[in-house]
Design an enzyme around this catalytic site. Structure first.
Site, PDB file in Angstrom:
ATOM      1  N   GLU A  82       0.809  -1.220   0.000  1.00 37.58           N
ATOM      2  CA  GLU A  82       0.000   0.000   0.000  1.00 37.58           C
ATOM      3  C   GLU A  82       0.848   1.279   0.000  1.00 37.58           C
ATOM      4  OE1 GLU A  82      -4.250  -0.514   1.593  1.00 37.58           O
ATOM      5  OE2 GLU A  82      -2.941  -0.911   3.296  1.00 37.58           O
ATOM      6  N   HIS A 173     -11.750  -0.531   5.996  1.00 34.66           N
ATOM      7  CA  HIS A 173     -10.297  -0.677   5.939  1.00 34.66           C
ATOM      8  C   HIS A 173      -9.577   0.007   7.109  1.00 34.66           C
ATOM      9  CE1 HIS A 173      -6.531  -0.410   3.100  1.00 34.66           C
ATOM     10  NE2 HIS A 173      -6.181  -0.545   4.355  1.00 34.66           N
TER      11      HIS A 173
HETATM   12 ZN   LIG Z   1      -4.225  -0.764   4.916  1.00 37.79          ZN
END
Ligand SMILES: [Zn+2]
Length: 242
Positions: A82, A173
């Protein structure tokens, strides 16, 4: 250490290591989550750990990444999936110097209940301002993604949701906070989580009386002036010096 970090002020390297440990110590990150700082010598790069648990990060684990997510050095270690969260926010917001991304638990309910906006309940979290926007990954990735911000396209969409705010929640998330220096970003990540806990408590009791925008802005300024007090305490705790 990554050769691309050879000219970085050792004090920043130290702060990056402490930041990783503090975020774990205070329950913001666990095995996942990450913190980065823009390279002060080259704003088109940022400094972040290689892919590993933040609590275990040492100076040798830090690496340099271009804003598009490519590691700067050849044969660089594995980078976080990410990392595009960081690169695209730095690209969209030239004023941002540090970013923390986490899945801290108390914030999650505010990511998934559309009628519950994360708002500042006390002066310690004035940086939340008028309320945190929520990033909807389905708008970009459709309804069957793995929820991770694993591309420049998704990172750019997240940065658009962040806009000019200091924090953006991510549906299903977690959250991402920005800072104008590394210590400020860590402070904000810690107090976003605490604010979420307190706000959920208050909502169980009744209707909270939130800070006005003016109160949020002024209290955030006052806290910014004091941030080294918390930092020194947290640093000594994680170094076992207290
Ligand atoms: Zn994350």
């Amino acid at each position: 250490m990554d050769r691309a970090l050879a000219d970085i002020d050792p004090a920043l390297i130290e702060d990056m290591v402490d930041a990783n440990h503090i975020l774990y110590h205070l329950g913001v990150v666990d095995g996942f989550g990450h913190v980065s700082a823009r390279d002060p010598n080259d704003p088109s790069r940022f400094i972040i750990s290689r892919s590993m648990a933040p609590a275990l990060v040492g100076a040798d684990d830090l690496m340099s990444i271009h804003l598009d997510g490519r590691p700067v050095s050849d044969n660089a270690p594995t980078a976080y999936l990410e990392r595009f969260i960081h690169g695209e926010i730095y690209r969209a917001r030239p004023d941002v110097v540090a970013v923390v991304h986490s899945h801290s638990a108390a914030v999650i309910p505010f990511c998934i209940v559309s009628t519950a906006t994360l708002k500042p309940v006390y002066h310690m979290s004035g940086f939340i301002g008028e309320g945190a926007p929520v990033f909807e990954i389905r708008d970009t990735a459709g309804s069957s993604s793995d929820m991770l911000v694993r591309s420049n396209e998704l990172g750019a969409a997240l940065a658009r949701s962040l806009g000019g705010n200091n924090i953006v929640l991510m549906r299903g998330h977690g959250s991402t906070v920005i800072g104008f220096n590394l210590r400020q970003a860590v402070y904000r990540a810690v107090y976003a989580e605490l604010n979420a806990k307190l706000q959920a408590e208050a909502l169980r009791l009744g209707t909270p009386n939130y800070l006005t925008l003016g109160e949020a802005v002024e209290s955030a300024k006052a806290n910014d002036g004091q941030q080294n007090r918390s930092w020194e305490l947290w640093k000594r705790e994680v170094r076992g010096e207290r």
